[in-house]
Scaffold this active site. Structure first.
Site, PDB file in Angstrom:
ATOM      1  N   ASP A 231      12.442  -9.394 -18.226  1.00  0.00           N
ATOM      2  CA  ASP A 231      11.794  -8.696 -19.341  1.00  0.00           C
ATOM      3  C   ASP A 231      11.736  -7.206 -19.030  1.00  0.00           C
ATOM      4  OD1 ASP A 231      10.149  -7.635 -21.300  1.00  0.00           O
ATOM      5  OD2 ASP A 231       8.822  -9.376 -21.353  1.00  0.00           O
ATOM      6  N   ILE A 253      -2.950  -7.613 -11.085  1.00  0.00           N
ATOM      7  CA  ILE A 253      -4.237  -7.715 -11.777  1.00  0.00           C
ATOM      8  C   ILE A 253      -3.985  -8.206 -13.203  1.00  0.00           C
ATOM      9  CG2 ILE A 253      -6.271  -6.452 -12.591  1.00  0.00           C
ATOM     10  CD1 ILE A 253      -5.746  -4.448 -10.304  1.00  0.00           C
ATOM     11  N   SER A 283      18.078  11.931   3.293  1.00  0.00           N
ATOM     12  CA  SER A 283      17.986  10.881   4.308  1.00  0.00           C
ATOM     13  C   SER A 283      16.687  10.940   5.101  1.00  0.00           C
ATOM     14  CB  SER A 283      19.182  10.962   5.277  1.00  0.00           C
ATOM     15  OG  SER A 283      19.322  12.278   5.801  1.00  0.00           O
TER      16      SER A 283
END
Length: 601
Positions: A231, A253, A283
């Site tokens: 989704d 949550i 890097s």
């Protein structure tokens, strides 16, 4: 790309002997898959620069390890080579290693048996050359005339004679490999890795939202875990206050409070100044690290390569342990890396547990301001007011003055640096939510590298103590494959000139931060890069500066440096720009009581 195609290609690419052939042996060192090449950043840069380049360096290191193992264990050269293959962590890798040694490297074995040095051996098999009129050497040469053209021809004749004497066909290693990405069965894998190696996006992203549930291949090591990879409207960092049935921002949550009927997201997170953590960097920001035991023959044991595949799939980077987006403990990889972990992300999560999983490490090996502005920044995902604000760290430590080229012309000018970064900042400002923060960090003074490591022995020289960092730096410069010719250089003039340009670029960045105007950033602030303060802090507490530098490349900050840098940067932010720091969420304890670790990572 369909679910089946994506998963099958990833599974096929897990056959690492196939993937390594794709990435290393294909023409020009690129896995193109029919797509146009982009800027020279990431793992697909050319593999040959001068005098043999990276193939020469790889040959010399491997030959050196074989020679040292033969001496350490008092075995034949062939047995020592076999030991290296047997150390690899999977049957596929062992099979590939044995195949390569048997088919391509009998000349290396033959010359090592005749007591030629590793550098001479790799000249003998045509992987090292003298294009610039000099014989690059990592290890001490047996005599001054070893560099001569006649000596090189003698080595090649010795290889051919030795190989033919074994009844094997002689094959030069200097030939060009075909572009195997045009082979029909390999092309789908190349196309998948174009997304990974060039676009710097997760390979396994089924819904195209730039987040993944796979750990490596630019997945959760780099970005918060996608808790619903089917989704595109469910991803870390999304603004919501209505997660009654579905956790749409993946922070662990969801659900409703039985007493009030309100969602926990509304009660505990809405209006709590949620803020994601992002780094745009190179890097150093990605936390490049190669285990030093890989190049130290005295430490080569089977467990040393236990994490090899994981490390390759993460481009030799450790973003989940970095000062910006670190969240794991090094105890997960005890054979590869060690040290404490603190990060800006963990600080923001500590302030507000609603920030769980909202991090993105948009750092790329070799990135400089031009490649960041042109395409790397576009791999950063945010959707304005649909998402929460972000705390962005911009940190290009040195590639704008660093490369393997032996000239100032390859360095970015202050004018270019200003315009490149302005382009990056404007793009980011256009996609983030109001209330976001931008912390711009300057380039480092890389002279400290040579000063710290000048008298230290490199891991490849641990057995005999015969390779110190000045020799290692000069060897990489001779091959023109050094990460930074200017700073990783025994010539003090070059080191000083490189620092002068770096400071000019810092001045340009300061001007940009002071004068540019933005719409969605509530705070834009410049700091000098914290690694220098971290080294000072470490020395004040009894440490030595070399203990803060990656031993294999002699260039990047190591785990200890990342940890101390995080503490110091956070302290500087709190003291100098306290308005950039969100307030503490008073519901943190309730969140922990109900949701525990919030689904982890």
């Amino acid at each position: 790309r369909s679910w089946v195609t994506s998963r099958v290609c990833i599974m096929a690419s897990k056959k690492w002997w196939v993937l390594l052939l794709v990435l290393i042996l294909s023409q020009d060192g690129e896995c193109k898959g029919g797509a146009p090449a982009k800027a020279t950043s990431g793992p697909r840069a050319r593999l040959s620069d001068a005098n043999g380049g990276i193939p020469c360096a790889a040959c010399t290191v491997i030959a050196g390890l074989i020679e040292q193992l033969a001496e350490i264990y008092n075995v034949s050269v062939a047995e020592a080579a076999s030991r290296i293959c047997n150390l690899l962590p999977s049957s596929d890798l062992k099979e590939a290693c044995t195949f390569i040694f048997n088919e391509f490297l009998p000349g290396i074995i033959a010359l090592l048996e005749q007591k030629y040095t590793p550098d001479e051996v790799c000249f003998g098999v045509d992987l090292c050359k003298n294009d610039t009129g000099e014989m690059c050497h990592l290890f001490p040469l047996p005599s001054p005339d070893a560099k001569s053209a006649s000596s090189n021809e003698r080595l090649k004749r010795a290889v051919k004679t030795a190989v033919l004497a074994r009844g094997r066909p002689y094959r030069s290693l200097a030939f060009r490999f075909p572009d195997i990405c045009n082979i029909s069965v390999i092309k789908p894998i190349c196309e998948i890795f174009e997304r990974f190696g060039s676009d710097h996006l997760p390979v396994d992203d089924l819904d195209g939202d730039f987040f993944s549930d796979l750990q490596t291949f630019r997945g959760t090591s780099w970005r918060g875990k996608d808790c619903a990879d089917f989704d595109p409207k469910i991803y870390p960092g999304r603004y919501t206050n209505n997660d009654r049935f579905v956790d749409t921002n993946c922070n662990g949550i969801s659900g409703e409070d039985p007493d009030t009927g309100r969602t926990y997201e509304y009660l505990y997170c809405d209006g709590s100044e949620q803020m994601g953590t992002v780094i745009l960097g190179d890097s150093a920001g990605a936390h490049f690290h190669i285990p030093p035991s890989w190049l130290n023959s005295t430490e080569l044991k089977e467990e040393v390569f236990k994490d090899l595949i994981f490390i390759l799939e993460n481009e030799f980077d450790w973003p989940m342990l970095s000062y910006s987006t670190g969240y794991r403990n090094t105890t997960a990889w005890p054979n590869s890396i060690s040290g404490p972990v603190t990060s800006i992300y963990l600080k923001l999560r500590e302030i507000n547990r609603c920030n769980h999983r909202d991090y993105q490490n948009i750092a790329v090996n070799g990135a400089r301001s031009s490649s960041m502005a042109d395409h790397i920044v576009q791999s950063f995902s945010r959707h304005g007011k649909e998402d929460n604000p972000v705390f962005i760290i911009f940190n290009l430590v040195g590639n704008d003055v660093c490369s393997g080229h032996h000239s100032m012309s390859s360095m970015t000018t202050p004018q270019e640096f200003y315009q490149n970064n302005l382009k990056t900042f404007k793009y980011v400002d256009s996609i983030v939510a109001p209330g976001s923060v931008l912390i711009a960090l300057g380039l480092a003074d890389g002279r400290i590298l040579y000063e710290a490591l000048e008298d230290r022995v490199h891991p490849i020289g641990s057995w005999k103590g015969d390779v110190k960092y000045p020799q290692f730096y000069d060897y990489l410069n001779c091959l023109q494959v050094s990460p930074c010719f200017g700073w990783m250089n025994s010539n003090a003039t070059w080191r000083n000139r490189t620092t002068e340009r770096a400071m000019e670029l810092n001045s340009a960045l300061k001007d940009l931060v002071a004068n540019a105007t933005f719409t969605n950033f509530k705070t834009v602030h410049y700091f000098d890069v914290p690694i220098e303060k971290a080294i000072e802090w470490w020395e004040e507490h009894g440490g030595q500066r070399w203990e803060m530098i990656e031993p294999v490349d002699g260039f990047h900050p190591n785990q200890l440096a990342h940890n101390i840098s995080a503490f110091l940067l956070w302290d500087m932010i709190q003291q100098e720009v306290p308005s950039a720091v969100p307030r503490i969420n008073s519901f943190n304890s309730q969140i922990f009581k109900i949701f525990g670790d919030q689904g982890g990572y």
